[in-house]
Design an enzyme around this catalytic site. Structure first.
Site, PDB file in Angstrom:
ATOM      1  N   ASP A 200       0.877  -1.089   0.123  1.00 19.11           N
ATOM      2  CA  ASP A 200       0.199  -0.103   0.172  1.00 19.11           C
ATOM      3  C   ASP A 200       0.985   0.984  -0.416  1.00 19.11           C
ATOM      4  OD1 ASP A 200      -1.450  -2.374   0.415  1.00 19.11           O
ATOM      5  OD2 ASP A 200      -3.642  -0.918   1.859  1.00 19.11           O
ATOM      6  N   LYS A 264      -7.209   3.302  -3.019  1.00 23.27           N
ATOM      7  CA  LYS A 264      -7.804   3.077  -1.563  1.00 23.27           C
ATOM      8  C   LYS A 264      -8.485   4.289  -1.446  1.00 23.27           C
ATOM      9  CE  LYS A 264      -5.597   1.517   2.867  1.00 23.27           C
ATOM     10  NZ  LYS A 264      -4.270   0.939   3.125  1.00 23.27           N
ATOM     11  N   LYS A 300     -10.082  -0.622  -2.344  1.00 25.21           N
ATOM     12  CA  LYS A 300     -10.144  -0.509  -1.531  1.00 25.21           C
ATOM     13  C   LYS A 300     -10.262   0.697  -0.153  1.00 25.21           C
ATOM     14  CE  LYS A 300      -6.438  -1.740   2.560  1.00 25.21           C
ATOM     15  NZ  LYS A 300      -5.300  -1.766   3.021  1.00 25.21           N
TER      16      LYS A 300
END
Length: 364
Positions: A200, A264, A300
């Site tokens: 991430d 995300k 996400k």
């Protein structure tokens, strides 16, 4: 594992005809208009599969995007008002939420004990008696998400328990991204070299706030060059610090164009994190990108998702906006830490008819 998948299937139809996010063209000719509606993979000038030409050849579409915030908010209320998930159907959706979860600890006080416990919980997210009663003894979370310094602790804990759960790490100067690019890329390279298959990363929010789209594209492209096909690249937008939903939409598409496998919402450290209006805008960006390129990118949601109701709302949103193809770990993740406890309590109530106290469960 990667969120990006090439497909020829058509995108799901909009859940409503509300014009909450749309693109327009100021072009005078039909030929130019057609080119803007499908600006990348079919571009005859570049012959590129990915859509570098969105940024490099025709960035004017960035000024032709409009987000109607009141319409987005009405659309969210409409989505949630049409769906009421109860009883065994609710239990099934909550089990699905567990399978999509990136069980996360990203605190400054992370140490061996809490990372070890989190990893074991990820292998066995439900109390044994509940798992047996529901028939989900083999259920696990999608991944364990930690700082790179604790990644080996998580991997060894999973190995000792003879389980199989992916360990994901954060990188690129998480959570702010405010380090020189060379330092952030070196950070990412270390994570990939250590063998982690999911990472991430964070973007510099100033690039979005100042409209420096090509620079954002180049930075995320440099990250994708490092991860390649070895590692799933989940790009954190930090939506609470982007200012407007319009910026969220533009940043989403630029990051996807640069090669992100997932987009995300947040680091979980911002004051505002994964809100449902943001989710609608990001989902519409994913739909646009799929129409333009044929490539499916994952989403996400992370930050502020603490209750079973929150998880159900996100599942409904993703199903309605993107379709059933996104309801799998390869395409949708929920980043959370305290969420699992509330889901476990709801499932306990479904099985027994009473609510348990938090201390009756692991990690309470």
């Amino acid at each position: 594992m990667g969120g990006s998948q090439s497909t020829s299937d058509s995108s799901p139809a909009p859940a409503s005809d509300t014009a909450d996010v749309k693109t327009t063209s100021n072009s005078g000719s039909g030929e130019d208009e057609k080119k803007k509606l499908k600006p990348c993979c079919a571009c005859p000038e570049t012959k590129k599969i990915r859509d570098e030409c969105i940024i490099q050849k025709d960035a004017s579409w960035l000024s032709d995007v409009h987000v109607n915030q009141p319409a987005v908010e009405r659309h969210v209320k409409s989505l949630l008002g049409r769906r009421a998930v109860k009883k065994e159907w609710q239990a099934a959706w909550l089990l699905k939420a567990i399978s999509l979860m990136d069980l996360t600890t990203l605190g400054g006080d992370d140490c061996f004990s809490n990372v070890e416990r989190l990893s074991r919980k990820g292998l066995h997210p439900l109390r044994r008696d509940l798992a047996e009663q529901l028939g989900f003894e083999d259920l696990t979370v999608a991944a364990i998400c930690v700082y790179p310094a604790q990644g080996e602790v998580a991997r060894k804990a999973i190995e000792r328990a003879q389980g199989k759960v992916t360990v994901a790490c954060v990188a690129t100067a998480f959570p702010t991204g405010l380090y020189p690019l060379s330092v952030r890329l070196a950070d990412l390279q270390a994570v990939v070299d250590a063998g982690y298959t999911e990472v991430d990363v964070v973007i510099r929010r100033e690039l979005v706030l100042e409209g420096r789209w090509e620079e954002l594209y180049n930075e995320v492209s440099a990250m994708k060059k490092i991860t390649g096909d070895r590692c799933c690249l989940k790009t954190i937008l930090g939506v609470g610090e982007l200012g407007t939903l319009l910026n969220v939409y533009k940043a989403s598409v630029v990051c996807m164009a640069a090669g992100s496998d997932f987009i995300k919402t947040s680091t979980g450290k911002e004051a505002v994190n994964a809100t449902l209006p943001v989710g609608v805008v990001m989902a519409r960006a994913i739909r646009f990108f799929k129409r333009a390129t044929g490539i499916k990118v994952g989403i996400k949601a992370a930050g502020g998702i603490r209750t079973a109701t929150d998880a159900l709302n996100w599942l409904i949103l993703v199903k309605e906006e993107l379709g059933n193809d996104w309801l799998c770990p390869d395409m949708f993740r929920i980043g959370a830490s305290s969420l699992l406890l509330d889901i476990e309590r709801q499932l306990f109530h479904f099985c027994t008819g009473r609510y348990a106290a938090a201390h009756e469960f692991d990690m309470s």
